[in-house]
Design a protein around this motif. Structure first.
Motif, short mmCIF file in Angstrom:
data_model
loop_
_atom_site.label_atom_id
_atom_site.label_comp_id
_atom_site.label_asym_id
_atom_site.label_seq_id
_atom_site.Cartn_x
_atom_site.Cartn_y
_atom_site.Cartn_z
N VAL A 19 0.84 -1.20 0.00
CA VAL A 19 0.00 0.00 0.00
C VAL A 19 0.87 1.25 0.00
CG1 VAL A 19 -1.61 1.32 1.40
CG2 VAL A 19 -1.97 -1.11 1.07
N LEU A 22 2.33 1.75 -3.46
CA LEU A 22 1.34 2.22 -4.42
C LEU A 22 0.98 3.68 -4.14
CD1 LEU A 22 -0.98 -0.86 -4.62
CD2 LEU A 22 0.10 0.25 -6.55
N LYS A 23 0.93 4.00 -2.87
CA LYS A 23 0.53 5.34 -2.50
C LYS A 23 1.51 6.36 -3.07
CE LYS A 23 -0.19 8.01 1.32
NZ LYS A 23 0.80 8.34 2.28
N GLY A 25 2.91 5.92 -5.75
CA GLY A 25 2.81 5.83 -7.21
C GLY A 25 3.76 4.84 -7.84
#
Lengths: 419, 397
Positions: A19, A22-23, A25
């Motif tokens: 997470v 992904l946060k 990017g």
């Protein structure tokens, strides 16, 4: 306590890391990491409960490895976004090295591979990174014992680095490193096949690259292997040529082991050529170097060979000498060597043959008596001095074996001779 | 050619007739249901009461749908027809027969009807959302929620989809706090039930993420969308089209934050995933012989097998890819390669949805973009479906 804190507490480390990635990017990093883990899981399931894989600790549970992946993958992706391929390569290479050091070969293989793919995009370094990546892949494949593929990549490495003055950390030129790796791979390839002609081809290649690689030791070894193979192909003359070369180099390097091996091989080749004296010479060197360097197994080997030759030539006393030392040394080694014992017995028998013959040839009643006595009572009196003048003629054998031995062993020694 | 045209015309008139027939069927069924509901208003047993409730709700929803003018499109007629079937009386509900077995039968029938009703209202709700009719979507979603409570009880994960539709509709209507409430309800339900699948979680987090994004809380939006992608990947894999939505919305957030490089990379990922998926579908469609056959109906059946997209995904794909194309075309430094790829992807999508004209339009746009590329750059390889669509378009015009 915020929502974020609770979810971090509730979820697994891998989950939180994904997470977090992904946060920021870094979706490509996430994808790679996620798929690596999934892929391994599938492999594990396919391999089943009885496999080694089953007991492997999952990557998910090893947070320090995940941290490394996180760090370098995101670094690589950030560099990728701005098109800095060199940095992408460096990050991937670092990951591969890290996993090589932790013993996760599948991961290091993966990253070496992706490093190679990355290196193809780097244009301004003259192909240096491509060459290095090829080298790394080649070595990785070697670790997996895929020698053919490995040879392909290393050939590419060789081809790219030839004529360049690139060196590694130990200032060894890349081109030489390529030759050394290649020579090793070719040797391994020749070991893997049983076809003599194919072996020959590989060994020839191994020898030529070894010569190019400027490592005399490797060259000598390659020459030795090649020579041995020539011998197997019944081309003793060429074999001797290569073996001599190998021996000379080995002597320059003072490498006793190699000298020994070369001498042994040379002796064999000379023997097949009928040049027994040269063969003996070589074996003497072999024995000497083995004795000097204290390698007993080789010493036993050398002594046995010498013994066999002397035995064949009829020099039984010499043969007995060598076999005795072989027998003693192998006893020292603590392994009960049947071969040495039998050979010693044969030689001793052969050596006694003369005395026995004399006994048999003297047409005296006295002797007949002895034989009859022996027949009757199995009392062994052959060694006793004869009461006549003739008795002094035959040399007294040093030890008297069982009387049945000579017969049995003469047959046995015949066999050895024909060998 | 003329026989072709003839067949086509025939087909279309047939379809029209069929539509008319179903429209009438719906009318009569609706009428009958209304009459029944008026008559049975004073029923005496719980199953009857429940069924009456179902009937009333159904009628109400159908009225709402008709008012919003949905009875023109064949898809909608199909849905309403299915709903009308559910409104027919329960099995064996004849007066003066109330043995326990009979009661069991009726109970079972009621349950299946409720389940179907739940699904149907959910589909309707979602479809209304995609058409932007948030006002009408709310009652549909409320009904689906009510039916799912009837079927699954109050604390089931199965309520989550209904909550999500409700939340989305509220957000669409600008009632953010209400949307927030629904989402909180859904999240709580998911947290409480250990059997919540990754698929449900993915959807939930996507909605929460979108709400945050709508509020302008980008940091939390990104976190939630990351959760969405993580769970979607867990369920379907990282490159599946189900994960695309998460990537797309994330890209939008980055875009709004002006982090162009990240947004760009994510948009590419969305395009690539759709491209791969559609390419495969197109190839399969071309490969199946029935798709090129002369008979209309077989073609329709084949298509259903091949496309494997439900309406929601269709609409999602359309929305996402068009948005990506817009962004690509408006960006200051045009990247022809990515424009070409998006155009190709959209063209394939239109092709699969049988909108040949659009497909061709976009395909030529894609070719335009690729021709502007320098020659040494590799262009996108697409299956040659356009030749096929050329033929078809000549047939149709």
């Amino acid at each position: 306590m915020s929502k974020v804190d609770t979810s971090i507490y509730r979820n697994s480390y891998k989950h939180n890391m994904c997470v977090e990635m992904l946060k920021e990017g870094f979706h490509k990093s996430f994808e790679e990491l996620f798929n690596l883990i999934e892929q391994r899981k599938r492999k594990r399931l396919e391999a089943g409960v009885d496999s080694v894989l089953w007991h492997e600790k999952s990557l998910e549970e090893q947070s320090e490895k995940l941290d490394q992946l996180w760090l370098h993958l995101t670094k690589a992706e950030a560099a990728l976004r701005v098109g800095k391929w060199e940095e992408v390569y460096a990050a991937r290479h670092q990951l591969a090295q890290f996993f090589l050091s932790t013993g996760d070969q599948w991961l290091s293989d993966h990253f070496f591979k992706s490093a190679l793919e990355t290196s193809l995009n780097i244009r301004l370094d003259g192909g240096r990174r491509e060459a290095e990546a090829n080298c790394n892949i080649g070595l990785a494949l070697e670790r997996n014992e895929q020698y053919k593929l490995s040879a392909e990549h290393l050939e590419k490495f060789h081809q790219l680095s030839v004529g360049r003055n690139w060196t590694d950390e130990a200032s060894l030129p890349h081109s030489s490193a390529a030759c050394q790796h290649l020579s090793r791979i070719y040797t391994a390839l020749s070991d893997a096949t049983s076809d003599l002609q194919e072996k020959q081809n590989y060994l020839n290649k191994a020898y030529s690259v070894a010569k190019e690689g400027s490592d005399p030791m490797q060259e000598a070894k390659a020459a030795l292997k090649l020579g041995q193979n020539y011998e197997l192909m019944k081309d003793s003359e060429t074999a001797i040529e290569y073996l001599n070369h190998s021996l000379e180099t080995a002597q320059d390097l003072h490498d006793n082991e190699l000298i020994g091996e070369a001498c042994e091989a040379l002796a064999k080749s000379h023997q097949t050529q009928g040049n027994v004296s040269r063969s003996i010479e070589c074996l003497e060197i072999f024995a000497q170097t083995s004795r000097d360097s204290g390698r007993k197994t080789e010493l036993v080997n050398a002594c046995n060979c010498l013994g066999v030759i002397y035995n064949t030539m009829g020099h039984y006393d010499n043969a007995v000498d060598h076999f005795t030392s072989a027998y003693q040394v192998s006893n020292e080694l603590g392994e009960l060597s049947e071969k040495s014992a039998v050979l010693l017995g044969v030689a001793q028998g052969n050596a006694m043959l003369n005395a026995f013959k004399h006994n048999m040839e003297i047409p005296r009643r006295h002797m007949m008596d002895r034989i009859i006595d022996w027949k009757n009572e199995r009392c062994n009196e052959f060694g006793n001095p004869l009461p006549t003048v003739h008795m002094s003629q035959p040399p007294t054998p040093p030890r008297v074996p069982d009387p049945t031995e000579p017969f049995r062993q003469v047959e046995g020694s015949d066999l050895i001779v024909t060998e | 050619m003329s026989s072709w045209q003839h067949v086509k015309e025939n087909e279309s008139t047939q379809a029209q007739e069929e539509l008319e027939r179903s429209r009438q069927k719906i009318q009569t069924a609706l009428k009958a249901a209304k009459e029944r509901s008026n008559k049975n208003s004073n029923s005496n047993d719980d199953i009857d009461t429940k069924f009456n409730q179902l009937q009333n709700l159904g009628i109400k929803l159908l009225d709402i749908l008709r008012d919003s003018g949905t009875d023109q499109h064949p898809d909608w007629i199909n849905l309403t027809e299915r709903m009308c079937q559910l409104l027919s009386p329960l099995e064996g509900s004849m007066p003066f027969m109330s043995s326990s077995e009979e009661r069991e039968i009726r109970k079972k029938d009621l349950l299946t009807k409720q389940t179907k009703m739940m699904e149907l209202t959910r589909i309707i709700g979602r479809k209304l959302l995609f058409e932007g009719k948030h006002n009408q979507a709310v009652p549909a979603a409320v009904q689906s929620l009510r039916f799912s409570i009837d079927v699954h009880g109050l604390n089931s994960v199965n309520l989550v989809p209904s909550y999500l539709i409700l939340a989305e509709a509220s957000i669409g209507l600008g009632k953010l706090s209400q949307g927030d409430e629904y989402l909180a309800q859904a999240e709580w339900t998911v947290l409480k039930s250990p059997d919540a699948t990754a698929a449900v979680k993915s959807k939930l987090y996507r909605n929460i993420g979108l709400l945050y994004a709508a509020k302008g809380d980008y940091d939390n939006a990104l976190r939630m969308l990351s959760e969405d992608i993580y769970h979607a990947s867990k369920e379907w894999g990282t490159t599946d089209i189900h994960a695309c939505g998460g990537y797309f919305h994330m890209a939008n957030v980055f875009f709004r934050q002006n982090k162009m490089d990240v947004a760009d990379s994510l948009y590419s990922q969305v395009t690539d995933n759709w491209f791969d998926f559609l390419k495969e579908s197109v190839q399969r469609k071309i490969a199946s012989p029935a798709a090129t056959g002369l008979l209309g109906p077989t073609e329709k059946v084949e298509l259903d097998d091949v496309v494997m997209l439900d309406e929601a995904q269709e609409a999602e794909a359309m929305q996402m890819l068009n948005a990506v194309l817009d962004i690509r075309e408006q960006s200051p430094k045009q990247n022809n390669l990515s424009i070409a790829k998006v155009c190709h992807t959209l063209s394939m999508l239109y092709f699969l949805l049988n909108d040949i004209q659009k497909a061709q339009e976009l395909s030529s746009k894609a070719q335009d973009a690729s021709s502007r590329l320098p020659t040494n750059v590799e262009t996108v390889s697409v299956p040659t479906f356009l030749k096929l669509s050329h033929e078809k378009s000549t047939v149709r015009t």
